[in-house]
Write a protein that holds these residues in place. Structure first.
Motif, PDB file in Angstrom:
ATOM      1  N   GLY A  31      39.227   3.071 -30.753  1.00  8.00           N
ATOM      2  CA  GLY A  31      40.466   2.584 -30.183  1.00  8.00           C
ATOM      3  C   GLY A  31      41.715   3.138 -30.832  1.00  8.00           C
ATOM      4  N   ASN A  32      41.549   4.036 -31.784  1.00  5.06           N
ATOM      5  CA  ASN A  32      42.696   4.506 -32.561  1.00  5.06           C
ATOM      6  C   ASN A  32      42.615   5.992 -32.827  1.00  5.06           C
ATOM      7  N   LYS A  33      43.770   6.615 -32.880  1.00  3.60           N
ATOM      8  CA  LYS A  33      43.869   7.969 -33.427  1.00  3.60           C
ATOM      9  C   LYS A  33      44.185   7.759 -34.900  1.00  3.60           C
ATOM     10  N   LEU A  34      43.407   8.402 -35.770  1.00  2.00           N
ATOM     11  CA  LEU A  34      43.562   8.194 -37.206  1.00  2.00           C
ATOM     12  C   LEU A  34      43.615   9.519 -37.946  1.00  2.00           C
ATOM     13  N   CYS A  35      44.242   9.499 -39.121  1.00  2.00           N
ATOM     14  CA  CYS A  35      44.312  10.694 -39.963  1.00  2.00           C
ATOM     15  C   CYS A  35      43.279  10.596 -41.087  1.00  2.00           C
ATOM     16  N   VAL A  36      43.109  11.684 -41.798  1.00  4.19           N
ATOM     17  CA  VAL A  36      42.114  11.774 -42.871  1.00  4.19           C
ATOM     18  C   VAL A  36      42.345  10.701 -43.933  1.00  4.19           C
ATOM     19  N   CYS A  37      43.590  10.503 -44.339  1.00  3.63           N
ATOM     20  CA  CYS A  37      43.841   9.559 -45.427  1.00  3.63           C
ATOM     21  C   CYS A  37      43.523   8.123 -45.016  1.00  3.63           C
ATOM     22  N   GLU A  38      43.753   7.776 -43.767  1.00  3.12           N
ATOM     23  CA  GLU A  38      43.401   6.436 -43.297  1.00  3.12           C
ATOM     24  C   GLU A  38      41.884   6.251 -43.305  1.00  3.12           C
ATOM     25  N   LEU A  39      41.163   7.265 -42.834  1.00  2.81           N
ATOM     26  CA  LEU A  39      39.704   7.194 -42.822  1.00  2.81           C
ATOM     27  C   LEU A  39      39.137   7.139 -44.239  1.00  2.81           C
ATOM     28  N   ALA A  40      39.703   7.927 -45.148  1.00  2.54           N
ATOM     29  CA  ALA A  40      39.245   7.927 -46.543  1.00  2.54           C
ATOM     30  C   ALA A  40      39.458   6.559 -47.181  1.00  2.54           C
ATOM     31  N   TYR A  41      40.587   5.949 -46.892  1.00  2.00           N
ATOM     32  CA  TYR A  41      40.903   4.621 -47.414  1.00  2.00           C
ATOM     33  C   TYR A  41      39.839   3.608 -46.994  1.00  2.00           C
ATOM     34  N   VAL A  42      39.486   3.600 -45.730  1.00  2.00           N
ATOM     35  CA  VAL A  42      38.514   2.633 -45.226  1.00  2.00           C
ATOM     36  C   VAL A  42      37.104   2.949 -45.733  1.00  2.00           C
ATOM     37  N   LEU A  43      36.717   4.215 -45.682  1.00  2.00           N
ATOM     38  CA  LEU A  43      35.368   4.601 -46.085  1.00  2.00           C
ATOM     39  C   LEU A  43      35.157   4.530 -47.594  1.00  2.00           C
ATOM     40  N   GLY A  44      36.245   4.623 -48.356  1.00  4.54           N
ATOM     41  CA  GLY A  44      36.121   4.617 -49.812  1.00  4.54           C
ATOM     42  C   GLY A  44      35.548   5.909 -50.358  1.00  4.54           C
ATOM     43  N   ILE A  45      35.823   7.020 -49.656  1.00  6.32           N
ATOM     44  CA  ILE A  45      35.372   8.336 -50.121  1.00  6.32           C
ATOM     45  C   ILE A  45      36.588   9.254 -50.184  1.00  6.32           C
ATOM     46  N   THR A  46      36.410  10.423 -50.769  1.00  5.82           N
ATOM     47  CA  THR A  46      37.531  11.341 -50.940  1.00  5.82           C
ATOM     48  C   THR A  46      37.950  11.967 -49.616  1.00  5.82           C
ATOM     49  N   GLN A  47      39.202  12.424 -49.573  1.00  7.26           N
ATOM     50  CA  GLN A  47      39.700  13.091 -48.373  1.00  7.26           C
ATOM     51  C   GLN A  47      38.922  14.373 -48.056  1.00  7.26           C
ATOM     52  N   PRO A  48      38.542  15.189 -49.068  1.00  4.58           N
ATOM     53  CA  PRO A  48      37.724  16.358 -48.738  1.00  4.58           C
ATOM     54  C   PRO A  48      36.378  15.980 -48.102  1.00  4.58           C
ATOM     55  N   SER A  49      35.782  14.876 -48.540  1.00  6.87           N
ATOM     56  CA  SER A  49      34.526  14.420 -47.924  1.00  6.87           C
ATOM     57  C   SER A  49      34.755  14.003 -46.481  1.00  6.87           C
ATOM     58  N   VAL A  50      35.836  13.276 -46.226  1.00  4.05           N
ATOM     59  CA  VAL A  50      36.166  12.882 -44.855  1.00  4.05           C
ATOM     60  C   VAL A  50      36.391  14.128 -44.004  1.00  4.05           C
ATOM     61  N   SER A  51      37.102  15.097 -44.543  1.00  4.06           N
ATOM     62  CA  SER A  51      37.365  16.339 -43.798  1.00  4.06           C
ATOM     63  C   SER A  51      36.073  17.044 -43.418  1.00  4.06           C
ATOM     64  N   ARG A  52      35.083  17.044 -44.313  1.00  4.28           N
ATOM     65  CA  ARG A  52      33.790  17.661 -43.997  1.00  4.28           C
ATOM     66  C   ARG A  52      33.094  16.908 -42.855  1.00  4.28           C
ATOM     67  N   HIS A  53      33.152  15.578 -42.900  1.00  2.00           N
ATOM     68  CA  HIS A  53      32.564  14.788 -41.811  1.00  2.00           C
ATOM     69  C   HIS A  53      33.275  15.069 -40.490  1.00  2.00           C
ATOM     70  N   LEU A  54      34.604  15.123 -40.531  1.00  2.00           N
ATOM     71  CA  LEU A  54      35.378  15.389 -39.323  1.00  2.00           C
ATOM     72  C   LEU A  54      35.066  16.773 -38.770  1.00  2.00           C
ATOM     73  N   LYS A  55      34.877  17.739 -39.646  1.00  2.00           N
ATOM     74  CA  LYS A  55      34.555  19.102 -39.208  1.00  2.00           C
ATOM     75  C   LYS A  55      33.223  19.115 -38.450  1.00  2.00           C
TER      76      LYS A  55
END
Length: 130
Positions: A31-55
């Protein structure tokens, strides 16, 4: 189901969905457009890790991104044949799961201005967000 898809595309999608963090990302993006830092905050993982998942999700055609000012927003791709059908089911699955409920509560508290823009780029200390 829209555009016909091949076995290779289906395989990419299934592999992309075979990780709990990527499923959590998709549940947040429902339901939302989200950025890497928002996703990292919720997941509790680093932004580079989130970026790899997003890729991986993007390479499978499941998500897309768009730029908005400092941010790159990610959202579910509504046009991919297989992913559209699978994500239609995903919207029904795990809605009462404790992790999904916790993620939804936490994303409501996420303030991208505080989470993302505290970082600066080397060039003149300008704020930058992913």
């Amino acid at each position: 189901m829209g555009k016909e898809c091949g076995m290779e595309e289906l395989s990419k999608i299934m592999k992309a969905l075979a990780d709990i963090n990527r499923i959590r990302i998709l549940k947040m993006l429902e339901g939302n457009k989200l950025c890497v830092c928002e996703l990292a905050y919720v997941l509790g993982i680093t932004q580079p890790s989130v970026s790899r998942h997003l890729k991986k999700l993007k390479n499978a055609g499941i998500i897309k991104n768009e730029h908005e000012g400092f941010w790159t927003n990610y959202y579910i791709n509504p046009d991919n044949g297989y992913s559209k059908a699978l994500l239609g089911k995903l919207e029904q699955w795990a809605n009462s799961d404790e992790i999904v409920l916790s993620d939804r509560a936490k994303i409501k508290k996420a303030d991208r201005n505080k989470l993302c823009c505290q970082r600066t780029t080397p060039q003149a200390g300008k704020k930058r967000c992913q």
